[in-house]
Design a protein around this motif. Structure first.
Motif, PDB file in Angstrom:
ATOM      1  N   VAL A  88       0.839  -1.207   0.000  1.00 58.93           N
ATOM      2  CA  VAL A  88       0.000   0.000   0.000  1.00 58.93           C
ATOM      3  C   VAL A  88       0.870   1.252   0.000  1.00 58.93           C
ATOM      4  N   THR A  89       1.910   1.281   0.847  1.00 55.25           N
ATOM      5  CA  THR A  89       2.793   2.450   0.916  1.00 55.25           C
ATOM      6  C   THR A  89       3.577   2.632  -0.377  1.00 55.25           C
ATOM      7  N   GLY A  91       2.636   1.727  -3.335  1.00 62.78           N
ATOM      8  CA  GLY A  91       1.687   2.207  -4.333  1.00 62.78           C
ATOM      9  C   GLY A  91       1.411   3.689  -4.188  1.00 62.78           C
ATOM     10  N   HIS A  92       1.231   4.161  -2.958  1.00 60.25           N
ATOM     11  CA  HIS A  92       0.984   5.595  -2.737  1.00 60.25           C
ATOM     12  C   HIS A  92       2.203   6.431  -3.109  1.00 60.25           C
ATOM     13  N   ASP A  93       3.389   5.959  -2.742  1.00 61.16           N
ATOM     14  CA  ASP A  93       4.618   6.717  -2.984  1.00 61.16           C
ATOM     15  C   ASP A  93       4.909   6.880  -4.467  1.00 61.16           C
ATOM     16  N   ALA A  95       2.560   6.321  -6.970  1.00 61.89           N
ATOM     17  CA  ALA A  95       1.317   6.517  -7.712  1.00 61.89           C
ATOM     18  C   ALA A  95       0.969   5.308  -8.581  1.00 61.89           C
ATOM     19  N   SER A  97      -1.430   1.910  -9.439  1.00 55.60           N
ATOM     20  CA  SER A  97      -2.788   1.395  -9.303  1.00 55.60           C
ATOM     21  C   SER A  97      -2.755   0.106  -8.489  1.00 55.60           C
ATOM     22  N   GLU A 295      -7.478  -1.480   6.128  1.00 53.45           N
ATOM     23  CA  GLU A 295      -8.751  -0.780   5.932  1.00 53.45           C
ATOM     24  C   GLU A 295      -9.631  -0.930   7.169  1.00 53.45           C
TER      25      GLU A 295
END
Length: 448
Positions: A88-89, A91-93, A95, A97, A295
């Motif tokens: 998750v991290t 992916g956020h860092d 960008a 999908s 989540e």
């Protein structure tokens, strides 16, 4: 007598099914000469110090050396699993999908699969000590690329290279098996594999903790430093591989011989299918479990998600126990019980969103079952042709990698469109297929 032993081995290779091979393995242990110790059993460095031809008794494979093998395997394989609590991290860092995030795990395992086929067989024709150290140094470079990645493309390339070179784990397993006496090979493989299991579990815990403290990139920087240190230690401590390799076997012939082994050995094919299915189930859980835990209603941090891997420490214990059961000729029974537990584990796992206790129970059952099957598989297939141990284990682990990649890609994609319940149904389907395969391949009146 030599004639009888040759006959038994031939019967194993041409028999009606894998049960014959397992029974023959049991009989070999029962009738082995009580005082004979194979020449390949003695550590080469000890020979060099005492002198060959001195008439001294061969030195056994010490527990300290076995422990070193286990530590090395765990450290190397951890690099394949560091990313799972960090998806998750990452992916956020960068960008990425959700589907692209899942490909981080998939490409790592695909790289691992390529390494199993193209790199691990080299252990049968080269100095394994030198091969191990070289792979570790190249792995340091791959980890540095991952740590410095600023785009998704660079990250994915670095992860694929990391997987490719992390197959040094299997070279170490084959090396340890080659040094072990046949009657105790299951125990040695079990101990070394327990290091692999511990590495997988600690990888999630360590990466989650480090990511919370210093960011996900620190995980790969720390691993690069540790891997470099490990390369130095192994270069100084590991015995030189003295088994006479087939000097006339070229690289292309070496790869083709791996395929030939699969064509000739039904036991190898069956055990490879078991490996594919159990690791597809294993990867289905571990590549996606971070998603529901990050989540509502949990919102767990990386360190808590990573600590979940410690609960599966029972898998490491099962690895040792399964090896001993195989030495007693109970390989088939061990496999059946483990596959039944694997199938049952998905029932409590399905209640993860409402109960962390159910998740804990499911994780323990799943990790225990997967590692029991894995140790049994490796012990049985190595006994088919010890002189081709690297090719046998490498070829078998290709199926492991295919299963892991399939489970990771399917689970993360399925979670996006259908949720956690669908992921558990997928894992249960892989597990049931393994159990059905075991039941359908039962040899008549098998004692094991």
């Amino acid at each position: 007598m030599p004639g009888n032993r040759t006959g038994n081995r031939a019967g194993n290779r041409t028999g009606n099914g894998p049960g014959n091979g397992e029974a023959v393995t049991r009989r070999r242990h029962r009738h082995r000469p009580p005082r004979h110790r194979p020449s390949w059993h003695r550590p080469p460095r000890a020979e060099a110090r005492t002198g060959e031809g001195s008439g001294s008794a061969p030195s056994p494979l010490s527990r300290g050396v076995v422990t070193l093998f286990a530590i090395a395997c765990g450290t190397a394989v951890a690099n394949v699993y560091f990313s799972q609590p960090l998806l998750v991290t990452m992916g956020h860092d960068l960008a990425m999908s959700p589907a692209l995030v899942g490909s981080v795990v998939t490409l790592t395992h695909l790289g691992y699969g390529l390494g199993l086929f193209f790199l691990v067989p080299l252990g049968d024709v080269t100095d394994r000590r030198r091969l191990i150290v070289t792979q570790l140094l190249l792995l340091v470079a791959a980890l540095a690329v991952v740590a410095a990645a600023r785009t998704a493309a660079v990250l994915l390339a670095g992860m694929a290279a990391t997987g490719l070179l992390a197959v040094v784990t299997q070279t170490l397993v084959a090396f340890a098996a080659s040094l072990a006496p046949p009657a105790g090979r299951g125990r040695v493989v079990g101990l070394v594999t327990s290091g692999v299991v511990t590495g997988i579990l600690l990888a999630r815990t360590a990466s989650g903790l480090l990511a919370d403290l210093a960011g996900w990139r620190s995980v790969y920087l720390a691993s690069a430093s540790l891997t470099a240190l490990l390369a130095l230690v192994l270069y100084r401590v590991l015995p030189r591989h003295r088994a006479a390799p087939p000097a006339t076997l070229r690289y292309g012939q070496l790869l083709r011989s791996t395929v030939t082994l699969f064509a000739r050995e039904p036991l190898l094919r069956l055990r490879a299918l078991f490996g594919l299915l159990v690791f597809a189930a294993f990867s289905t859980l571990w590549s996606s479990v971070a998603l529901p835990l990050s989540e509502a209603p949990y919102f767990l941090p990386h360190s808590a998600i990573g600590a979940l891997g410690l609960i599966g420490v029972a898998g490491a214990l099962a690895a040792t126990a399964a090896g001993r059961l195989n030495d007693r000729g109970l390989s088939r029974r061990t496999t059946g019980i483990a596959l039944a537990l694997l199938t049952a584990s998905w029932l409590p796992l399905a209640f993860t969103r409402s109960s962390l206790g159910a998740l804990v129970v499911g994780v323990i059952l799943l990790d225990l079952a997967v590692q029991a099957v894995h140790v049994t598989n490796q012990t049985l297939i190595y006994a088919l042709h010890p002189e081709a141990g690297s090719r046998l284990i490498g070829g078998y682990m290709v199926f492991y990698s295919i299963g892991s990649a399939t489970g990771a890609l399917a689970a993360t994609s399925l979670y996006t469109v259908a949720g956690w319940g669908a992921v558990c149904a997928l894992g249960a389907a892989f597990s049931c297929l393994g159990l059905v395969l075991w039941a359908c391949t039962a040899p008549p009146h098998s004692p094991t």
